[in-house]
Design an enzyme around this catalytic site. Structure first.
Site, short mmCIF file in Angstrom:
data_model
loop_
_atom_site.label_atom_id
_atom_site.label_comp_id
_atom_site.label_asym_id
_atom_site.label_seq_id
_atom_site.Cartn_x
_atom_site.Cartn_y
_atom_site.Cartn_z
N GLU A 126 -9.18 -3.44 3.72
CA GLU A 126 -8.75 -2.79 4.96
C GLU A 126 -7.23 -2.69 5.06
O GLU A 126 -6.70 -1.69 5.54
CB GLU A 126 -9.28 -3.56 6.17
N GLY A 131 -1.87 -0.35 7.22
CA GLY A 131 -1.47 -1.61 7.83
C GLY A 131 -2.57 -2.15 8.73
O GLY A 131 -3.67 -2.45 8.29
N ILE A 133 -4.12 -0.57 11.13
CA ILE A 133 -5.04 0.44 11.67
C ILE A 133 -6.41 0.25 11.04
O ILE A 133 -6.55 0.33 9.82
CB ILE A 133 -4.54 1.87 11.38
N GLY A 184 15.93 -2.65 6.35
CA GLY A 184 14.72 -3.22 5.77
C GLY A 184 13.49 -2.34 5.89
O GLY A 184 12.39 -2.75 5.53
N GLU A 187 12.77 0.19 0.73
CA GLU A 187 13.07 -0.72 -0.38
C GLU A 187 14.37 -0.32 -1.06
O GLU A 187 14.84 0.81 -0.94
CB GLU A 187 11.92 -0.66 -1.41
N ASP A 198 3.28 6.24 -2.89
CA ASP A 198 2.56 5.28 -2.06
C ASP A 198 1.47 5.98 -1.24
O ASP A 198 0.34 5.52 -1.16
CB ASP A 198 3.54 4.56 -1.13
N LYS A 202 -2.78 5.59 -1.35
CA LYS A 202 -3.61 5.34 -0.16
C LYS A 202 -4.65 6.46 0.04
O LYS A 202 -5.79 6.19 0.38
CB LYS A 202 -2.71 5.21 1.07
N GLY A 304 4.08 -4.18 8.18
CA GLY A 304 4.60 -5.33 8.90
C GLY A 304 3.68 -6.53 8.82
O GLY A 304 2.49 -6.40 8.55
#
Length: 433
Positions: A126, A131, A133, A184, A187, A198, A202, A304
């Site tokens: 998951e 993140g 969601i 931050g 990267e 990325d 996903k 996060g």
């Protein structure tokens, strides 16, 4: 009965996961039956924001995945190796696995899920997409009775933050990226984010679940946001659009005998009226269209410690719940991954879409007419042609096409480049139809 949890990695998400496991009060009662047994780290002496008994820490990650006492391995180290090898070792030793690693799953999902199915264990992911969601479980369970037509998402918070800042401030990509790195949000090496890699990882996972078949990650067309300028964002706004990095997967329409899928990642002009246009900052959103459900959107923080750890522990609790009720080691049909075949993807050249083009031209007569002929000769119909103004002695022209095969558009663009009056073509961006 308590279940022993072995966590690999104690970075941002690992620390958030450990914090939830150690503070179950007020949460799901099953958390009280989950025992944080061991945590694998690179350096046991490194200062950390989470309180842990020293005896829980080890630098021997392999010892965790092979320990008979461990029931569930939580992989949070990221990257391809040693994550892939550790996951496979855990499965071989009969451990259930929870991971937030979209790169490993998108590239080695076939190997991992075949091993898990053969071993009768679960691999839960998951946290790999969106993140905090909850979208993986809904696609597997609540939405599984629908025939999914499309999945469209903003699923990379870094790029959405950059584009949102560019939109709000009129800043250029490079300046906002540097600031995002200092804060931050990006990267030091932002390649995976800003080049769309990325998001493609996903979407490979989401599409496999939505359309019931494996996806070859290397076949997904991928274009990033490096070439998007402040000028493009400004012109798009005037035309009624916002620019977002979208990951798009849909069934081919009209459907063919092979029922091909169209999957791609690229910057996209999104109409102001579209629900994804108002998703800003580091937030993610995923819009799923199904039959008979219709459209439904998942929205929230895409990264996060808190949001991602929430998804990780949710998967751990799901496994714990099944283990309490299962009497035979047969994977639960709604939690396991039974897909065997690979989906056929439509080549990007054959996908129909609209395009935004910004070009610089000599201020000479008939240049607009020559542009129209160059596109028309390739069967590309123009929706609008606007001369915005002048820049360094050149006319700046913005074109929006009607829907057309990408291959035809690319051929037309090559013809346009050969026109004497055309100095450069700074931007071409797809438009959401």
């Amino acid at each position: 009965m308590a279940y022993n949890i072995g966590v690999l990695g104690l970075g941002t998400v690992g620390a958030g996961t450990v914090d939830i496991l150690q503070n179950p009060e007020g949460r799901h009662p099953l958390l009280g039956e989950l025992n944080l047994y061991r945590v694998g780290v690179r350096d046991v002496n490194k200062p950390r924001n989470v309180q842990l008994s020293p005896e829980l820490l080890t630098t021997d990650l392999e010892a965790i995945v092979t320990d008979e006492a461990v029931d569930i391995v939580v992989e949070l180290i990221g990257g391809l190796e040693p994550a892939r090898s550790l996951i496979l070792q855990a499965i071989a030793h009969g451990k259930h696995v929870v991971t937030a690693n979209k790169a490993v799953i998108s590239r080695y999902g076939e190997e991992i899920f075949e091993a898990a199915n053969a071993a009768g264990v679960y691999v839960m992911l998951e946290a790999a997409v969106g993140g905090g969601i909850p979208v993986i479980k809904p696609l597997k369970e609540a939405l599984g009775v629908n025939r999914i037509q499309s999945v469209i998402g903003i699923i990379n918070g870094t790029t959405n933050y950059i584009l949102s800042r560019m939109q709000a401030e009129g800043s250029d990509f490079g300046d906002v990226l540097a600031d995002a790195q200092s804060l931050g949000y990006a990267e030091a090496d932002p390649t995976a984010d800003v080049d769309g890699l990325d998001a493609a990882d996903k979407m490979a996972i989401l599409a496999a679940l939505a359309f019931g078949g494996r996806i070859k990650r290397e076949e997904i067309f991928c274009d990033g946001i490096r070439h998007v300028s402040a000028a493009d964002i400004s012109y798009a706004e005037k035309l009624g659009f916002r620019i977002k990095l979208l990951a798009i997967a849909s069934r081919e329409t009209p459907q063919t005998e092979t029922d091909r899928l169209q999957i791609r990642v690229h910057p996209t002009l999104v109409p102001h009226s579209h629900p994804l246009a108002s998703v800003n900052g580091v937030y993610n959103a995923i819009l799923v269209e199904g039959d008979p459900l219709g459209p439904v959107m998942f929205y929230g923080q895409g990264a996060g410690a808190g949001p991602t750890a929430s998804a990780v522990v949710s998967d751990i609790v799901s496994i714990g719940a099944i283990l309490k009720t299962e009497t035979e080691p047969v994977p639960h049909p709604l939690l396991s991954c039974p897909h065997q075949h690979y989906c056929t993807l439509t080549p990007i050249e054959e996908i129909n879409t609209r395009f935004y083009v910004r070009l610089m031209a000599q201020d000479v007569p008939k240049v607009i007419g020559h542009l129209g002929m160059a596109f028309g000769d390739r069967g590309v119909s123009l929706e609008s042609v606007v001369q915005i103004g002048f820049h360094e002695g050149l006319a700046e022209i913005v074109i929006v096409t009607h829907e057309t095969p990408e291959g035809s558009f690319r051929d037309a663009l090559e013809d346009v480049k050969k026109l004497d009056a055309i100095a450069s073509i700074p931007s071409t961006i797809r438009v959401l139809s």
